[in-house]
Design a protein around this motif. Structure first.
Motif, PDB file in Angstrom:
ATOM      1  N   VAL A  78      50.681  29.576  35.406  1.00 19.75           N
ATOM      2  CA  VAL A  78      49.545  30.479  35.590  1.00 19.75           C
ATOM      3  C   VAL A  78      48.280  29.632  35.661  1.00 19.75           C
ATOM      4  O   VAL A  78      47.989  28.866  34.740  1.00 19.75           O
ATOM      5  N   PHE A  79      47.529  29.774  36.758  1.00 22.23           N
ATOM      6  CA  PHE A  79      46.347  28.951  36.997  1.00 22.23           C
ATOM      7  C   PHE A  79      45.188  29.817  37.494  1.00 22.23           C
ATOM      8  O   PHE A  79      45.402  30.843  38.141  1.00 22.23           O
ATOM      9  N   LYS A  80      43.982  29.355  37.211  1.00 22.44           N
ATOM     10  CA  LYS A  80      42.778  30.103  37.573  1.00 22.44           C
ATOM     11  C   LYS A  80      42.196  29.573  38.889  1.00 22.44           C
ATOM     12  O   LYS A  80      41.930  28.381  39.024  1.00 22.44           O
ATOM     13  N   PHE A  81      42.002  30.492  39.832  1.00 22.93           N
ATOM     14  CA  PHE A  81      41.412  30.166  41.126  1.00 22.93           C
ATOM     15  C   PHE A  81      40.211  31.070  41.386  1.00 22.93           C
ATOM     16  O   PHE A  81      40.025  32.088  40.724  1.00 22.93           O
ATOM     17  N   LYS A  82      39.413  30.686  42.367  1.00 22.67           N
ATOM     18  CA  LYS A  82      38.235  31.473  42.729  1.00 22.67           C
ATOM     19  C   LYS A  82      38.649  32.806  43.336  1.00 22.67           C
ATOM     20  O   LYS A  82      39.667  32.910  44.018  1.00 22.67           O
ATOM     21  N   ASN A  83      37.804  33.801  43.102  1.00 20.14           N
ATOM     22  CA  ASN A  83      37.989  35.144  43.647  1.00 20.14           C
ATOM     23  C   ASN A  83      37.174  35.249  44.935  1.00 20.14           C
ATOM     24  O   ASN A  83      35.998  34.890  44.956  1.00 20.14           O
ATOM     25  N   HIS A  84      37.785  35.706  46.006  1.00 19.02           N
ATOM     26  CA  HIS A  84      37.109  35.826  47.304  1.00 19.02           C
ATOM     27  C   HIS A  84      36.121  36.985  47.243  1.00 19.02           C
ATOM     28  O   HIS A  84      36.501  38.139  47.129  1.00 19.02           O
ATOM     29  N   GLY A  85      34.824  36.668  47.355  1.00 16.15           N
ATOM     30  CA  GLY A  85      33.774  37.675  47.219  1.00 16.15           C
ATOM     31  C   GLY A  85      33.866  38.823  48.204  1.00 16.15           C
ATOM     32  O   GLY A  85      33.618  39.968  47.863  1.00 16.15           O
ATOM     33  N   ALA A  86      34.260  38.546  49.443  1.00 16.67           N
ATOM     34  CA  ALA A  86      34.318  39.584  50.468  1.00 16.67           C
ATOM     35  C   ALA A  86      35.576  40.443  50.361  1.00 16.67           C
ATOM     36  O   ALA A  86      35.646  41.519  50.952  1.00 16.67           O
ATOM     37  N   ASP A  87      36.553  39.976  49.631  1.00 16.62           N
ATOM     38  CA  ASP A  87      37.817  40.705  49.445  1.00 16.62           C
ATOM     39  C   ASP A  87      38.254  40.489  47.998  1.00 16.62           C
ATOM     40  O   ASP A  87      39.317  39.948  47.706  1.00 16.62           O
ATOM     41  N   ALA A  88      37.369  40.902  47.088  1.00 14.08           N
ATOM     42  CA  ALA A  88      37.507  40.575  45.669  1.00 14.08           C
ATOM     43  C   ALA A  88      38.636  41.322  44.970  1.00 14.08           C
ATOM     44  O   ALA A  88      38.893  42.500  45.230  1.00 14.08           O
ATOM     45  N   ILE A  89      39.266  40.605  44.086  1.00 11.55           N
ATOM     46  CA  ILE A  89      40.287  41.148  43.195  1.00 11.55           C
ATOM     47  C   ILE A  89      39.571  41.748  41.993  1.00 11.55           C
ATOM     48  O   ILE A  89      38.641  41.144  41.454  1.00 11.55           O
ATOM     49  N   THR A  90      39.996  42.948  41.571  1.00 14.36           N
ATOM     50  CA  THR A  90      39.396  43.617  40.419  1.00 14.36           C
ATOM     51  C   THR A  90      40.462  43.871  39.359  1.00 14.36           C
ATOM     52  O   THR A  90      41.662  43.656  39.594  1.00 14.36           O
ATOM     53  N   GLN A  91      40.022  44.370  38.216  1.00 18.36           N
ATOM     54  CA  GLN A  91      40.943  44.679  37.120  1.00 18.36           C
ATOM     55  C   GLN A  91      42.030  45.652  37.569  1.00 18.36           C
ATOM     56  O   GLN A  91      43.172  45.572  37.107  1.00 18.36           O
ATOM     57  N   ALA A  92      41.709  46.543  38.481  1.00 15.76           N
ATOM     58  CA  ALA A  92      42.687  47.519  38.975  1.00 15.76           C
ATOM     59  C   ALA A  92      43.855  46.854  39.709  1.00 15.76           C
ATOM     60  O   ALA A  92      44.902  47.470  39.915  1.00 15.76           O
ATOM     61  N   ASP A  93      43.693  45.588  40.085  1.00 12.35           N
ATOM     62  CA  ASP A  93      44.733  44.865  40.823  1.00 12.35           C
ATOM     63  C   ASP A  93      45.690  44.095  39.910  1.00 12.35           C
ATOM     64  O   ASP A  93      46.578  43.387  40.402  1.00 12.35           O
ATOM     65  N   LEU A  94      45.521  44.228  38.602  1.00 16.94           N
ATOM     66  CA  LEU A  94      46.365  43.507  37.652  1.00 16.94           C
ATOM     67  C   LEU A  94      47.846  43.703  37.972  1.00 16.94           C
ATOM     68  O   LEU A  94      48.295  44.814  38.241  1.00 16.94           O
ATOM     69  N   LEU A  95      48.592  42.609  38.010  1.00 20.58           N
ATOM     70  CA  LEU A  95      50.025  42.519  38.300  1.00 20.58           C
ATOM     71  C   LEU A  95      50.399  42.784  39.757  1.00 20.58           C
ATOM     72  O   LEU A  95      51.575  42.848  40.103  1.00 20.58           O
ATOM     73  N   ALA A  96      49.387  42.898  40.612  1.00 17.83           N
ATOM     74  CA  ALA A  96      49.650  42.995  42.050  1.00 17.83           C
ATOM     75  C   ALA A  96      49.703  41.591  42.636  1.00 17.83           C
ATOM     76  O   ALA A  96      49.329  40.611  41.987  1.00 17.83           O
TER      77      ALA A  96
END
Length: 134
Positions: A78-96
Motif C-alpha cells: 500500500v503506497f501513497k500517490f498524488k490525487n488527480h485534481g481534474a478527476d479526483a478520488i474522494t472518500q466515497a471511492d474507498l475500496l474502488a
C-alpha cells in the motif's frame, strides 16, 4: 497428474518482484510501476494496456537498452500517490479501483477507457491517495 502423496511446495512472499524493464524505459525510485502488454516494466502512464505493479524500489535507467536488458525491483503493498485534481478520488471511492495517470498520480476513472487500473483505494487524504497493489 494429481498428487498421490505429500508435496514440498516452496514459497516466497511475493512482496518484492524483479521485473524485466521495457526498452528505453527509466523508472525512478518511488514511482508507480506498471507492466506493459508484452510483460515489461514501465513507468505509470496514460495507456489502456498497462497493469499496475507497485512501487519502484531503486531507479533503473534502460535508455538504449532492449526489452529485458535490465530488471527493476518492484514492491507490492500500500503506497501513497498524488490525487488527480481534474478527476479526483474522494472518500466515497474507498475500496474502488483507481487508475494510472502517470508514475506518481492516480485518478477516479479510466478516462474514457484511456487509463489502466492501478489498484484499490484504501485511504484518501488531503495530501494523496493510498493505493493497494496486490
Amino acid at each position: 497428474m494429481a498428487l498421490n502423496k505429500p508435496r514440498d511446495t516452496i514459497e516466497r512472499s511475493g512482496v518484492l518482484l524483479s521485473i524485466p524493464v521495457a526498452a528505453n524505459a527509466v523508472l525512478f525510485a518511488g514511482a508507480l510501476a506498471a507492466v506493459n502488454a508484452t510483460g515489461f516494466a514501465t513507468p505509470g502512464a496514460v495507456s489502456a494496456t498497462l497493469k499496475g505493479a507497485g512501487r519502484v524500489e531503486a531507479t533503473i535507467d534502460n535508455t538504449g537498452g532492449a526489452d529485458g536488458a535490465k530488471s527493476v525491483t518492484v514492491k507490492r503493498g500500500v503506497f501513497k500517490f498524488k490525487n488527480h485534481g481534474a478527476d479526483a478520488i474522494t472518500q466515497a471511492d474507498l475500496l474502488a479501483d483507481c487508475f494510472i495517470v502517470d508514475d506518481e498520480t492516480v485518478a477516479k476513472t479510466n478516462g474514457g477507457n484511456t487509463r489502466s487500473k492501478a489498484g484499490k483505494i484504501v485511504e484518501v487524504e488531503a495530501t494523496g491517495v493510498w493505493v493497494e497493489f496486490s
